[in-house]
Write an enzyme that holds these catalytic residues in place. Structure first.
Site, PDB file in Angstrom:
ATOM      1  N   HIS A  68       0.848  -1.192   0.000  1.00 45.15           N
ATOM      2  CA  HIS A  68       0.000   0.000   0.000  1.00 45.15           C
ATOM      3  C   HIS A  68       0.881   1.238   0.000  1.00 45.15           C
ATOM      4  CE1 HIS A  68       1.059  -0.732   4.185  1.00 45.15           C
ATOM      5  NE2 HIS A  68       0.796   0.531   4.446  1.00 45.15           N
ATOM      6  N   ALA A  69       0.259   2.378  -0.218  1.00 46.44           N
ATOM      7  CA  ALA A  69       0.935   3.670  -0.142  1.00 46.44           C
ATOM      8  C   ALA A  69      -0.069   4.679   0.402  1.00 46.44           C
ATOM      9  CB  ALA A  69       1.447   4.096  -1.519  1.00 46.44           C
TER      10      ALA A  69
END
Length: 278
Positions: A68-69
């Site tokens: 994820h970011a």
């Protein structure tokens, strides 16, 4: 329908993927989200960069990485992709490598995916369910598994009683002798690089242990990122996080305890007993 299933499109499932490296594994998970229209390629690059900067903290359980970011304009809608690798790859994690399951999250904000993270953490925390995730043959079989009750195993340990007190020991807790305790501030921080993915995994597991103890109303658990944690550490009794993020945090004035498996209730239970001198 579970929130996990609602965020996971059929086009975002690959149960027979091949990757030669962790970067390629994340790229495959990102490409599935790109193809579904959930993200642009900028988000896939951001997921890879997050590991390059912070280390393999996204490998939160044996064989499992949660890519994820941060939310950004590259995210068009909140969605999840699911990649199972034919041959596991190393991410560089000291205890949880190699990885054969990569789940990627694209979130438009820090709240839309909260329920799905709870569901996923509970599924991964059950050994029998985790094993089935490695053997399901079709998307329909995967969805059926994700739709299950997902209730994590309850701790068999006795329920600690009384008001919690926080240990006064420093960051190298596992090697330090037992010391006196102080009154709890009623808050624990779970920390990751972005404050919305792996920290939520850890928060969900910690909440479950606290609930089993009967301390859920006494301790507020907040998931946050490294920058916020450095500024707010002294509000909390202590911080729970990964080894990579602990190194990034350094000395923040409160104990920082490393959890190796974010889905392991027994490991978190043992950590709390040390930290609260139970």
């Amino acid at each position: 329908m579970s929130q996990l299933n609602s965020l996971l499109g059929d086009e975002s499932i690959d149960l027979h993927a091949r990757a030669a490296s962790w970067r390629e594994a994340i790229t495959k998970a990102g490409k599935l989200l790109e193809s579904s229209g959930a993200i642009t390629d900028a988000y896939t690059r951001a997921m890879i960069e997050s590991v390059e900067v912070n280390g393999p903290y996204i490998v939160v359980a044996p064989g499992f990485a949660f890519a994820h970011a941060r939310p950004s304009e590259a995210v068009k809608r909140t969605a999840i992709s699911w990649v199972r690798l034919e041959t596991p790859v190393a991410f560089g994690h000291g205890t949880n490598d190699p990885v054969n399951l990569v789940v990627a999250l694209a979130a438009q904000d820090d709240k839309a995916h909260t329920q799905s993270m709870k569901e996923l953490a509970k599924l991964l925390g059950k050994k029998d369910t985790r094993a089935k995730l490695d053997t399901v043959a079709t998307a329909d079989e995967l969805r059926e598994l994700l739709e299950g009750p997902g209730a994590a195993s309850k701790q068999a340990a006795a329920n600690p009683q009384g008001t919690p007190t926080a240990s006064t020991r420093g960051a190298s807790l596992s090697d330090a002798p037992q010391t006196a305790t102080v009154e709890s501030k009623g808050k624990v921080l779970t920390v990751c690089g972005n404050g919305l993915g792996t920290s939520l995994f850890l928060k969900n597991s910690l909440d479950e242990v606290l609930n089993d103890w009967g301390w859920a109303k006494l301790i507020n658990v907040e998931a946050t990122d490294t920058i916020s944690a450095k500024g707010r550490a002294k509000e909390a009794d202590f911080i729970l996080t990964s080894g990579e993020i602990a190194a990034t945090l350094g000395d923040v004035g409160v104990p920082v305890w490393v959890i190796k498996d974010f889905t392991s209730l027994s490991e978190i239970d043992a950590a709390l007993r040390e930290l609260y001198a139970v």
